[in-house]
Enzyme design. Structure first.
Site, PDB file in Angstrom:
ATOM      1  N   CYS A 130       0.913  -1.218  -0.087  1.00 41.19           N
ATOM      2  CA  CYS A 130       0.033  -0.092   0.081  1.00 41.19           C
ATOM      3  C   CYS A 130       0.938   1.520  -0.034  1.00 41.19           C
ATOM      4  O   CYS A 130       0.576   2.184  -0.886  1.00 41.19           O
ATOM      5  CB  CYS A 130      -1.019  -0.025   1.076  1.00 41.19           C
ATOM      6  SG  CYS A 130      -0.147  -0.658   2.820  1.00 41.19           S
ATOM      7  N   HIS A 237      -3.030   6.185   4.681  1.00 42.25           N
ATOM      8  CA  HIS A 237      -1.642   6.487   4.967  1.00 42.25           C
ATOM      9  C   HIS A 237      -0.853   7.511   4.241  1.00 42.25           C
ATOM     10  O   HIS A 237      -1.224   8.100   3.246  1.00 42.25           O
ATOM     11  CB  HIS A 237      -0.702   5.177   4.103  1.00 42.25           C
ATOM     12  CG  HIS A 237      -1.049   3.857   4.875  1.00 42.25           C
ATOM     13  ND1 HIS A 237      -1.745   3.461   5.786  1.00 42.25           N
ATOM     14  CD2 HIS A 237      -0.733   2.714   4.364  1.00 42.25           C
ATOM     15  CE1 HIS A 237      -1.689   2.269   5.839  1.00 42.25           C
ATOM     16  NE2 HIS A 237      -1.191   1.739   4.950  1.00 42.25           N
TER      17      HIS A 237
HETATM   18  N1  NAP Z   1      -5.523  -3.710   4.399  1.00 38.68           N
HETATM   19  C1  NAP Z   1      -4.572  -3.025   3.716  1.00 38.68           C
HETATM   20  O1  NAP Z   1      -4.566  -1.729   3.859  1.00 38.68           O
HETATM   21  C2  NAP Z   1      -3.835  -3.791   2.691  1.00 38.68           C
HETATM   22  C3  NAP Z   1      -3.318  -3.127   1.896  1.00 38.68           C
HETATM   23  C4  NAP Z   1      -2.549  -3.878   1.011  1.00 38.68           C
HETATM   24  C5  NAP Z   1      -2.439  -5.168   1.296  1.00 38.68           C
HETATM   25  N2  NAP Z   1      -3.364  -5.916   2.070  1.00 38.68           N
HETATM   26  C6  NAP Z   1      -3.183  -7.281   2.305  1.00 38.68           C
HETATM   27  O2  NAP Z   1      -4.542  -7.896   1.729  1.00 38.68           O
HETATM   28  C7  NAP Z   1      -4.693  -8.982   2.207  1.00 38.68           C
HETATM   29  C8  NAP Z   1      -6.081  -9.096   3.406  1.00 38.68           C
HETATM   30  O3  NAP Z   1      -6.011  -8.057   4.130  1.00 38.68           O
HETATM   31  P1  NAP Z   1      -7.010  -7.472   4.668  1.00 38.68           P
HETATM   32  O4  NAP Z   1      -6.795  -6.289   5.407  1.00 38.68           O
HETATM   33  O5  NAP Z   1      -8.370  -7.425   4.116  1.00 38.68           O
HETATM   34  O6  NAP Z   1      -7.319  -8.526   6.123  1.00 38.68           O
HETATM   35  P2  NAP Z   1      -8.651  -8.935   6.937  1.00 38.68           P
HETATM   36  O7  NAP Z   1      -9.524  -7.971   7.009  1.00 38.68           O
HETATM   37  O8  NAP Z   1      -8.160  -9.652   7.947  1.00 38.68           O
HETATM   38  O9  NAP Z   1      -9.364  -9.988   5.851  1.00 38.68           O
HETATM   39  C9  NAP Z   1      -8.892 -11.489   5.720  1.00 38.68           C
HETATM   40  C10 NAP Z   1      -9.338 -12.247   4.598  1.00 38.68           C
HETATM   41  O10 NAP Z   1      -8.868 -13.392   4.345  1.00 38.68           O
HETATM   42  C11 NAP Z   1      -9.807 -14.506   4.639  1.00 38.68           C
HETATM   43  N3  NAP Z   1      -9.031 -15.658   5.150  1.00 38.68           N
HETATM   44  C12 NAP Z   1      -8.358 -15.837   6.233  1.00 38.68           C
HETATM   45  N4  NAP Z   1      -7.788 -17.143   6.316  1.00 38.68           N
HETATM   46  C13 NAP Z   1      -8.318 -17.669   5.227  1.00 38.68           C
HETATM   47  C14 NAP Z   1      -8.274 -19.243   4.829  1.00 38.68           C
HETATM   48  N5  NAP Z   1      -7.758 -20.069   5.642  1.00 38.68           N
HETATM   49  N6  NAP Z   1      -9.137 -19.577   3.824  1.00 38.68           N
HETATM   50  C15 NAP Z   1      -9.738 -18.588   2.798  1.00 38.68           C
HETATM   51  N7  NAP Z   1      -9.774 -17.180   3.511  1.00 38.68           N
HETATM   52  C16 NAP Z   1      -9.122 -16.947   4.547  1.00 38.68           C
HETATM   53  C17 NAP Z   1     -10.693 -14.117   5.504  1.00 38.68           C
HETATM   54  O11 NAP Z   1     -11.857 -15.032   5.576  1.00 38.68           O
HETATM   55  P3  NAP Z   1     -12.750 -14.905   6.807  1.00 38.68           P
HETATM   56  O12 NAP Z   1     -13.668 -13.887   7.090  1.00 38.68           O
HETATM   57  O13 NAP Z   1     -13.640 -16.227   6.892  1.00 38.68           O
HETATM   58  O14 NAP Z   1     -11.913 -15.079   8.115  1.00 38.68           O
HETATM   59  C18 NAP Z   1     -10.823 -12.651   5.094  1.00 38.68           C
HETATM   60  O15 NAP Z   1     -11.954 -12.668   4.084  1.00 38.68           O
HETATM   61  C19 NAP Z   1      -3.448  -9.262   3.191  1.00 38.68           C
HETATM   62  O16 NAP Z   1      -2.406 -10.209   2.597  1.00 38.68           O
HETATM   63  C20 NAP Z   1      -2.611  -7.990   3.442  1.00 38.68           C
HETATM   64  O17 NAP Z   1      -1.366  -7.980   3.500  1.00 38.68           O
HETATM   65  C21 NAP Z   1      -3.863  -5.285   3.011  1.00 38.68           C
END
Ligand code: NAP
Length: 327
Positions: A130, A237
């Site tokens: 990001c 950010h």
């Molecule tokens: N937030 C940011 O600003 C940002 C920016 C760039 C990149 N990212 C990247 O994006 C990714 C997700 O971030 P987020 O912020 O959206 O996280 P989050 O809100 O914690 O969401 C995680 C997602 O992954 C799913 N998940 C977790 N374990 C799983 C499994 N075993 N099988 C299938 N699905 C699974 C969860 O499903 P459940 O609801 O069923 O648990 C949920 O849909 C990460 O790799 C992060 O580094 C985030």
């Protein structure tokens, strides 16, 4: 194909839900939309364009090219490590939001305004970190004009960058609870640690900014350094950039170039903040000024919505352009 058949892996997460918002806003002609998450969410209903879609559990059998030909992944690196290759082996084009494949030689790392050409005919495409996405947009403009020799980033990163757990920890510690996710109290505090520490004292987030900047700008020799700080801001950010160029900077020309660049809003007066950036897809710039302590050097303030431009809208824009090219 007239319709875009798509799966979202991690559809219930913070980024996953924003994929859905951005897809609704962009009005892409969607056919099948398959929502995948962990077994915890299987069976939950998600509203999209007025219709309920049931979330399915992600399994190795999920990737059927008859149902969808494109997938947006945002469920963390370990999920991408296992399932992105399964998807591509089944002929599905994957845009992966995790850090898992970003530095892999064979995987393009893409910011659409900068390097769509890197996509070629690859099936696996990575979405950058990001803070990197928002920083390389202005850096590319500066680099094209004056040849960037060195950039030092200091970031002020919102808790939404850690997903739902980060937001809950800020709200909890604001209410006096013990930290539930960050290593120290994030409320009323700044933590100079994002992701784990590496042997050299940098954090993994800082190293990502160094490596990804060089890869996207295709300049392995560019000197890049970063200090990444988690701040008690819910979303958006901010990055303070200190840039040294090889050539003399014409500030008037640079202002004009930044102000007319795709994806950028340049503040001539006043300055943008994370609150201004939240909810939209532009990178906001301000406080451009000469660094009087060094030749050919400048300071720049840069803010963006980390969930949108830093993740979901960058990925959906890649998807849109790839689909238009390949359909
Ligand atoms: N937030 C940011 O600003 C940002 C920016 C760039 C990149 N990212 C990247 O994006 C990714 C997700 O971030 P987020 O912020 O959206 O996280 P989050 O809100 O914690 O969401 C995680 C997602 O992954 C799913 N998940 C977790 N374990 C799983 C499994 N075993 N099988 C299938 N699905 C699974 C969860 O499903 P459940 O609801 O069923 O648990 C949920 O849909 C990460 O790799 C992060 O580094 C985030």
């Amino acid at each position: 194909m007239d319709k875009l058949n798509l799966a979202i892996v991690g559809a219930t997460g913070m980024v996953g839900r924003t994929f859905l918002t951005v897809l609704e806003e962009m009005e892409l002609p969607l056919g099948n939309l398959v929502l995948l998450a962990s077994e915890r969410s299987a069976g939950k209903k998600v509203l999209f364009q007025g219709k309920e879609i049931e979330v399915e559990e992600l399994t190795e059998g999920s990737f059927d090219k008859e149902r969808f030909q494109y997938a947006l992944f945002s469920a963390g690196g370990s999920i991408s490590e296992i399932y992105a290759p399964i998807a591509t082996q089944n002929g599905i084009t994957v845009i992966d939001n995790s850090s898992q494949w970003r530095m892999h030689e064979e995987v393009p790392l893409v910011v659409p305004e900068i390097n769509m050409k890197a996509v070629e005919d690859h099936l696996l495409i990575s979405n950058p970190n990001c803070s990197t996405i928002q920083s390389v947009l202005p850096l590319k403009v500066i680099h094209d004009l004056y040849q960037v020799e060195r950039v030092a980033y200091t970031t002020y990163q919102a808790v939404s960058g850690s997903g739902q757990k980060g937001v809950e920890d800020l709200l909890g510690t604001r209410a006096g609870k013990e930290p539930s996710f960050y290593p120290k109290v994030i409320s009323d505090n700044c933590l100079p640690q994002i992701d784990v520490f590496l042997e050299d004292g940098y954090t993994k987030e800082e190293q990502k900014m160094v490596d990804e900047t060089r890869k996207i700008l295709e300049d392995e020799k560019m000197k890049v350094t970063a200090t990444c700080v988690r701040v008690p801001v819910l979303n958006g950010h901010s990055v303070a950039m200190n840039v040294t160029c090889r050539e003399k900077i014409d500030y008037e020309a640079l202002r004009k170039a930044l102000a007319s660049s795709e994806g950028i809003i340049y503040y001539e007066t006043d300055y943008p903040t994370a609150r201004d950036a939240t909810g939209q897809d532009q990178v906001l710039l301000g406080r451009l000024r000469k660094d009087e302590s060094l030749d050919n050097s400048l300071h720049l303030w840069c803010v963006a919505d980390n969930i949108r431009k830093g993740a979901a809208s960058n990925a959906v824009e890649i998807l849109k352009r790839v689909w238009e090219e390949r359909r």
